[in-house]
Motif scaffolding. Structure first.
Motif, short mmCIF file in Angstrom:
data_model
loop_
_atom_site.label_atom_id
_atom_site.label_comp_id
_atom_site.label_asym_id
_atom_site.label_seq_id
_atom_site.Cartn_x
_atom_site.Cartn_y
_atom_site.Cartn_z
N LEU A 136 22.38 29.04 60.01
CA LEU A 136 23.33 28.64 61.04
C LEU A 136 24.26 29.80 61.43
O LEU A 136 24.56 30.00 62.61
N VAL A 167 17.10 23.61 54.83
CA VAL A 167 17.99 23.12 55.89
C VAL A 167 18.31 21.65 55.69
O VAL A 167 19.41 21.18 56.03
N LEU A 170 21.62 20.71 53.89
CA LEU A 170 22.93 20.98 54.47
C LEU A 170 23.70 19.68 54.72
O LEU A 170 23.14 18.69 55.19
N VAL A 175 27.20 21.66 58.97
CA VAL A 175 26.38 21.85 60.17
C VAL A 175 27.28 21.84 61.41
O VAL A 175 27.20 22.74 62.26
N TRP A 176 28.15 20.84 61.50
CA TRP A 176 29.04 20.76 62.66
C TRP A 176 29.97 21.96 62.73
O TRP A 176 30.23 22.50 63.81
N LEU A 204 17.28 19.79 62.35
CA LEU A 204 18.69 19.41 62.52
C LEU A 204 18.89 18.46 63.68
O LEU A 204 19.75 17.57 63.62
N TRP A 286 25.95 14.27 62.57
CA TRP A 286 26.73 15.50 62.36
C TRP A 286 28.20 15.21 62.09
O TRP A 286 28.96 16.15 61.85
#
Length: 406
Positions: A136, A167, A170, A175-176, A204, A286
């Motif tokens: 990311l 991934v 996460l 992530v956000w 994602l 998210w």
């Protein structure tokens, strides 16, 4: 004890970019040494301290060892015998693994200056694969440094990480955090491109990944491909200096087009309903803040109506304002119009075209906000009206004002 400036400040100074934040690494010190000099501890997972006057971060040189999947699974070793080169080796990209000493000399053991000159994002070591957040972060840096390419070996490593399920480990908040920062960069489209290229976007946000390769009517979308349109809209958001809620809403505005059956292409009937539903699901996944998620749902549902509003009757324009709760949420309504303009201008060759719908609807709202609702209500009460009938009187007054304006 030796102190070195590291990371982004070194990188940006070499690029001639403004430097706002400074980070420092301390070699040859213990936590007690830092406390004795008045530094304030702030690190939970490893020793980080705030300078007593500048309040900048000073971290003890450290190494890390992977102990479990995900980005939490690390064992950190910080001790006076950890060297600067060892500390730099655990960093993500070569351009972030440079340092300056007290005399201003550059320490660059991993070729960061070379990669700056080559405009290349390259991982420092195989340790990159131990932390999925780095995927990311690299995508976010690609949005900031849009003319940088990703080194082929780094892209291969990222794909390997995705295939290994890194991934998937996460957490939503991280992530956000990274993606929202990438959306606010100068070329957010590059972040989406990099995530898609390494396969992370499909994990994602499959709703976004599915937009690529889906055609749209050419008379409205010269770029045709829905994914290509999304990238243009995101960069239009940046060009128009849109705030984060607007950029996130634009990210989600066409999600429903990915669910149109191929036999119905290039038309996307009722994609707005699907887009609103998918936007809500993505925001939940998210854990997107309320302001951004509510705007995204509103834009998904109403953007085509805003586009068509130039031909709307006063009655239809008033219904649109009512549906958008423009009376109680005028700022959000303004952001809706902002997102719609980004959408309209995020099309190949049409980036500079005018968008009169935004000012027309904004003027409608200003005109109706200027009505004296208290006086209208008082007159209705004097005529013996009560409850919903008073609301109808206000509605009729608003409609009359719109008709008078043309």
């Amino acid at each position: 004890m030796e102190i070195y400036e590291v990371g982004g400040a070194v990188r940006d100074s070499l690029l001639g970019r403004p430097v706002s934040d400074h980070d420092w690494v301390v070699v040859g010190a213990t936590p007690q040494d830092m406390l004795d000099r008045g530094f304030q501890p702030v690190g939970k997972d490893f020793p980080v301290f705030l300078h007593p006057r500048s309040h900048e971060e000073y971290a003890l040189a450290r190494t890390e060892r992977k102990t479990a999947p995900g980005y939490h699974g690390f064992s950190v070793h910080a001790a006076p015998d950890v060297t600067l080169e060892q500390d730099l080796s655990r960093r993500d990209l070569t351009i972030n693994a440079m340092a300056r000493d007290a005399q201003g000399r550059l320490i660059d053991p991993y070729g960061g200056q070379r990669d700056l000159a080559a405009r290349c994002l390259r991982h420092v070591s195989p340790a990159f694969a131990e932390d999925p957040v780095r995927i990311l972060r690299l995508a976010r840096f690609a949005a900031r440094f849009h003319d940088f390419s990703v080194a082929p070996e780094t892209l291969t490593l990222m794909r390997t990480m995705v295939d290994a399920g890194e991934v998937d480990a996460l957490v939503a908040e991280r992530v956000w955090q990274e993606l929202s920062r990438g959306l606010m960069e100068a070329h957010p489209s590059r972040m989406i491109e990099v995530l898609r290229e390494c396969g992370a976007l499909a994990r994602l946000a499959p709703e976004l990944d599915q937009l690529f390769g889906v055609p749209q009517p050419e008379q409205h979308h010269p770029e045709i491909d829905t994914g290509a349109h999304l990238l243009l809209v995101l960069d239009q958001c940046a060009a128009m200096d849109a705030p984060l809620p607007v950029r996130y809403a634009c990210l989600c505005h066409d999600l429903g087009k990915g669910g149109t059956p191929p036999e119905e292409w290039p038309r996307h009937i009722a994609h707005e309903v699907r887009s609103e539903r998918l936007s809500r699901a993505l925001s939940e996944r998210w854990r997107v803040p309320t302001e951004a998620r509510e705007l995204a749902e509103l834009v998904a549902r109403e953007h085509t109506h805003v586009h068509q509003s130039e031909s709307f009757s006063p009655e239809a324009r008033l219904r649109l304002l009512d549906r958008c709760d423009a009376w109680r949420r005028p700022e959000r309504f303004g952001q809706l119009l902002w997102a719609c303009e980004c959408d309209a201008r995020g099309r190949a060759g049409l980036q500079a075209r005018p968008y009169p719908q935004r000012e027309r609807l904004a003027a409608d709202l200003r005109r109706l906000q200027a009505l004296d609702q208290a006086a209208i209500s008082a007159e209705a009460l004097a005529r013996g009206l009560k409850g919903p009938a008073i609301g109808q009187a206000i509605h009729h007054a608003r409609l009359a004002a719109l008709k008078a304006a043309g």
